[in-house]
Each structure stands twice: as C-alpha cells, then as structure tokens.
Design a protein around this motif. Sequence first.
Motif, PDB file in Angstrom:
ATOM      1  N   GLU A 152       0.830  -1.201   0.000  1.00 41.90           N
ATOM      2  CA  GLU A 152       0.000   0.000   0.000  1.00 41.90           C
ATOM      3  C   GLU A 152       0.861   1.246   0.000  1.00 41.90           C
ATOM      4  O   GLU A 152       1.989   1.234   0.459  1.00 41.90           O
ATOM      5  CB  GLU A 152      -0.927   0.022   1.224  1.00 41.90           C
ATOM      6  N   ASP A 153       0.277   2.330  -0.529  1.00 43.32           N
ATOM      7  CA  ASP A 153       0.999   3.605  -0.581  1.00 43.32           C
ATOM      8  C   ASP A 153       0.355   4.616   0.348  1.00 43.32           C
ATOM      9  O   ASP A 153       0.241   5.794   0.042  1.00 43.32           O
ATOM     10  CB  ASP A 153       1.014   4.159  -2.018  1.00 43.32           C
ATOM     11  N   ASP A 154      -0.135   4.137   1.512  1.00 42.32           N
ATOM     12  CA  ASP A 154      -0.871   5.011   2.423  1.00 42.32           C
ATOM     13  C   ASP A 154      -0.085   6.276   2.755  1.00 42.32           C
ATOM     14  O   ASP A 154      -0.610   7.376   2.670  1.00 42.32           O
ATOM     15  CB  ASP A 154      -1.252   4.254   3.695  1.00 42.32           C
ATOM     16  N   GLY A 155       1.135   6.120   3.131  1.00 45.23           N
ATOM     17  CA  GLY A 155       1.943   7.274   3.506  1.00 45.23           C
ATOM     18  C   GLY A 155       2.354   8.102   2.317  1.00 45.23           C
ATOM     19  O   GLY A 155       2.344   9.335   2.366  1.00 45.23           O
ATOM     20  N   GLU A 156       2.693   7.464   1.203  1.00 42.32           N
ATOM     21  CA  GLU A 156       3.165   8.165   0.019  1.00 42.32           C
ATOM     22  C   GLU A 156       2.088   9.087  -0.554  1.00 42.32           C
ATOM     23  O   GLU A 156       2.351  10.244  -0.862  1.00 42.32           O
ATOM     24  CB  GLU A 156       3.595   7.147  -1.042  1.00 42.32           C
ATOM     25  N   GLU A 157       0.885   8.556  -0.723  1.00 44.31           N
ATOM     26  CA  GLU A 157      -0.177   9.353  -1.331  1.00 44.31           C
ATOM     27  C   GLU A 157      -0.553  10.542  -0.453  1.00 44.31           C
ATOM     28  O   GLU A 157      -0.769  11.656  -0.949  1.00 44.31           O
ATOM     29  CB  GLU A 157      -1.397   8.477  -1.615  1.00 44.31           C
ATOM     30  N   GLU A 158      -0.630  10.328   0.840  1.00 49.84           N
ATOM     31  CA  GLU A 158      -0.952  11.423   1.752  1.00 49.84           C
ATOM     32  C   GLU A 158       0.141  12.478   1.739  1.00 49.84           C
ATOM     33  O   GLU A 158      -0.142  13.687   1.802  1.00 49.84           O
ATOM     34  CB  GLU A 158      -1.174  10.902   3.170  1.00 49.84           C
ATOM     35  N   ALA A 159       1.382  12.033   1.628  1.00 51.09           N
ATOM     36  CA  ALA A 159       2.505  12.972   1.574  1.00 51.09           C
ATOM     37  C   ALA A 159       2.410  13.839   0.325  1.00 51.09           C
ATOM     38  O   ALA A 159       2.652  15.056   0.374  1.00 51.09           O
ATOM     39  CB  ALA A 159       3.827  12.209   1.596  1.00 51.09           C
ATOM     40  N   VAL A 160       2.066  13.234  -0.813  1.00 48.80           N
ATOM     41  CA  VAL A 160       1.916  13.999  -2.050  1.00 48.80           C
ATOM     42  C   VAL A 160       0.787  15.011  -1.909  1.00 48.80           C
ATOM     43  O   VAL A 160       0.916  16.177  -2.296  1.00 48.80           O
ATOM     44  CB  VAL A 160       1.642  13.055  -3.246  1.00 48.80           C
ATOM     45  N   ARG A 161      -0.353  14.593  -1.334  1.00 47.69           N
ATOM     46  CA  ARG A 161      -1.477  15.513  -1.142  1.00 47.69           C
ATOM     47  C   ARG A 161      -1.083  16.708  -0.272  1.00 47.69           C
ATOM     48  O   ARG A 161      -1.460  17.848  -0.540  1.00 47.69           O
ATOM     49  CB  ARG A 161      -2.669  14.774  -0.523  1.00 47.69           C
ATOM     50  N   LYS A 162      -0.326  16.442   0.779  1.00 48.20           N
ATOM     51  CA  LYS A 162       0.105  17.528   1.667  1.00 48.20           C
ATOM     52  C   LYS A 162       0.976  18.532   0.926  1.00 48.20           C
ATOM     53  O   LYS A 162       0.856  19.749   1.110  1.00 48.20           O
ATOM     54  CB  LYS A 162       0.863  16.952   2.866  1.00 48.20           C
ATOM     55  N   ILE A 163       1.868  18.012   0.088  1.00 47.60           N
ATOM     56  CA  ILE A 163       2.763  18.897  -0.662  1.00 47.60           C
ATOM     57  C   ILE A 163       1.964  19.727  -1.670  1.00 47.60           C
ATOM     58  O   ILE A 163       2.208  20.925  -1.843  1.00 47.60           O
ATOM     59  CB  ILE A 163       3.859  18.080  -1.369  1.00 47.60           C
ATOM     60  N   LEU A 164       1.008  19.091  -2.338  1.00 42.08           N
ATOM     61  CA  LEU A 164       0.178  19.836  -3.301  1.00 42.08           C
ATOM     62  C   LEU A 164      -0.602  20.947  -2.602  1.00 42.08           C
ATOM     63  O   LEU A 164      -0.713  22.066  -3.119  1.00 42.08           O
ATOM     64  CB  LEU A 164      -0.780  18.883  -4.022  1.00 42.08           C
ATOM     65  N   ARG A 165      -1.137  20.638  -1.422  1.00 44.34           N
ATOM     66  CA  ARG A 165      -1.864  21.670  -0.677  1.00 44.34           C
ATOM     67  C   ARG A 165      -0.925  22.797  -0.249  1.00 44.34           C
ATOM     68  O   ARG A 165      -1.279  23.978  -0.331  1.00 44.34           O
ATOM     69  CB  ARG A 165      -2.553  21.053   0.552  1.00 44.34           C
ATOM     70  N   LYS A 166       0.256  22.410   0.207  1.00 44.44           N
ATOM     71  CA  LYS A 166       1.230  23.412   0.644  1.00 44.44           C
ATOM     72  C   LYS A 166       1.654  24.312  -0.517  1.00 44.44           C
ATOM     73  O   LYS A 166       1.842  25.526  -0.348  1.00 44.44           O
ATOM     74  CB  LYS A 166       2.451  22.705   1.241  1.00 44.44           C
ATOM     75  N   LYS A 167       1.786  23.706  -1.698  1.00 42.96           N
ATOM     76  CA  LYS A 167       2.193  24.459  -2.892  1.00 42.96           C
ATOM     77  C   LYS A 167       1.011  25.192  -3.534  1.00 42.96           C
ATOM     78  O   LYS A 167       1.184  25.912  -4.521  1.00 42.96           O
ATOM     79  CB  LYS A 167       2.800  23.500  -3.922  1.00 42.96           C
ATOM     80  N   ARG A 168      -0.203  24.964  -2.962  1.00 42.13           N
ATOM     81  CA  ARG A 168      -1.435  25.545  -3.516  1.00 42.13           C
ATOM     82  C   ARG A 168      -1.606  25.175  -4.992  1.00 42.13           C
ATOM     83  O   ARG A 168      -1.980  26.003  -5.833  1.00 42.13           O
ATOM     84  CB  ARG A 168      -1.445  27.063  -3.340  1.00 42.13           C
ATOM     85  N   PHE A 169      -1.301  23.910  -5.271  1.00 42.74           N
ATOM     86  CA  PHE A 169      -1.410  23.420  -6.643  1.00 42.74           C
ATOM     87  C   PHE A 169      -2.782  22.789  -6.843  1.00 42.74           C
ATOM     88  O   PHE A 169      -3.163  21.852  -6.140  1.00 42.74           O
ATOM     89  CB  PHE A 169      -0.316  22.375  -6.928  1.00 42.74           C
ATOM     90  N   ASN A 170      -3.529  23.315  -7.814  1.00 43.53           N
ATOM     91  CA  ASN A 170      -4.845  22.780  -8.160  1.00 43.53           C
ATOM     92  C   ASN A 170      -4.780  22.265  -9.601  1.00 43.53           C
ATOM     93  O   ASN A 170      -4.631  23.059 -10.542  1.00 43.53           O
ATOM     94  CB  ASN A 170      -5.918  23.857  -8.038  1.00 43.53           C
ATOM     95  N   PRO A 171      -4.876  20.940  -9.799  1.00 44.23           N
ATOM     96  CA  PRO A 171      -4.768  20.370 -11.144  1.00 44.23           C
ATOM     97  C   PRO A 171      -5.745  20.974 -12.153  1.00 44.23           C
ATOM     98  O   PRO A 171      -5.430  21.088 -13.339  1.00 44.23           O
ATOM     99  CB  PRO A 171      -5.068  18.879 -10.914  1.00 44.23           C
TER     100      PRO A 171
END
Length: 207
Positions: A152-171
């Motif tokens: 599972e990528d439980d930690g990896e996916e959450e880490a990516v989401r946190k970085i996207l939020r921090k960067k204020r990146f909206n796809p």
Amino acid sequence: MTVTKVEPLTKMKFKVYLDGQFAFVLYKGELSRFGIKEGVNLSEEMEEKIRMEVILKRAKLRALHLLEDMDRTEAALREKLRQGMYSADAVDKAVEYVKSFGYLNDARYAENFVRSRKGGKSRKEIRALLMGKGVAPELADAAFEICYDRGEDDGEEEAVRKILRKKRFNPEDADEVQTQKIYGYLARKGFRYDTVRQVIQNYNEDA
C-alpha cells in the motif's frame, strides 16, 4: 610519561598533552587536584585513574544528557562525544553504558523517524535522511516494513497531497508547464510517477 603541554580551551577547561600527544581535557580544579602542569611526570597509574574516575565518568554523564535532550542514533551520539574531545575508548564505553539501560536503540529510532515523516516525505527521502543519520540499511528496511502496510501507498499518497496543498497546486487550474513542474519537483523528492499521477487525477476527490 611527561606532561608536555597544558593548553587553555576556556577559562576553566584545559587540553592536556602527554609525551607530545593530546590525552584528555580537564577542568582547572582537576589540574590542581592531580598536580598536573607542564614538565611534571605522570605515572601510568595516575593516568589510568584520571581516565577512569574523571574522563569516563564525564563521558557517561554527557551521553545521558545528550539523549535526554533528544533521541539520537548511535552514530550521532558518537560524533557528539568525539566533538567533546573524548577518547575513542571513552566514547565506546559511554555508548555501551547508555545502551545497557535501553536509552540508545537505532531500531527504535528508525521506527519513530519513519512514523513521524511518512505523511510528509517519500520513502526514498526518508531513507536518505536515515542513512545520513548513520542508521544501518537493514534497520531502515525493518522500520519501513513495520511502519508501512505491505503493498500500500498510504503514507506516500498522503505525503503527495500535503505537498500539493502546501504548494497551492490545483490540477484543474494548472497549465501544462505548471503540471510538469510539480511532477518534476515531486520526482526529485523521491515520489514515484504512478503515485503522483494517481493523486493528481483524483485530487478533488481526495483533498
């Protein structure tokens, strides 16, 4: 052996050299207590007494204090003691001393380190940080086995989401250049392409 040099480190601490070689650091009162000054002959018995009753005792107390201040790896503790000018023998014995009480445990350190960072960094980045702290590869691997669910990528996916939020990146709002830039940034952080793509594709659902 002869005390060939007594060199001030501070107003109260002095480096003592025996037969031209650095031996240990003593406080001003200890110099007086053991009658140490340049030109004095120091017996082997007296040198051993100083090393065991003063230097080793101080090294053990210093090791305990360093671990009370914060959890450390064995490599980090050894480096701090070496910076304090303790001999290799004193460092070894001080490390064994704190180990005997369970105060120093690289396996435990690695597990705690992974748990505290898996939601914000990639496995690759966490592993690199552990290696930099002197944790053995096998202990790092064991920590990942314990802290991540297999497959599972439980930690990896959450880490990516946190970085996207921090960067204020909206796809939805990002253009191709911005998207490529965030992919590149996350790749340099050690995140796998498939993981990043999965998070970005489902970003609105997961955010």
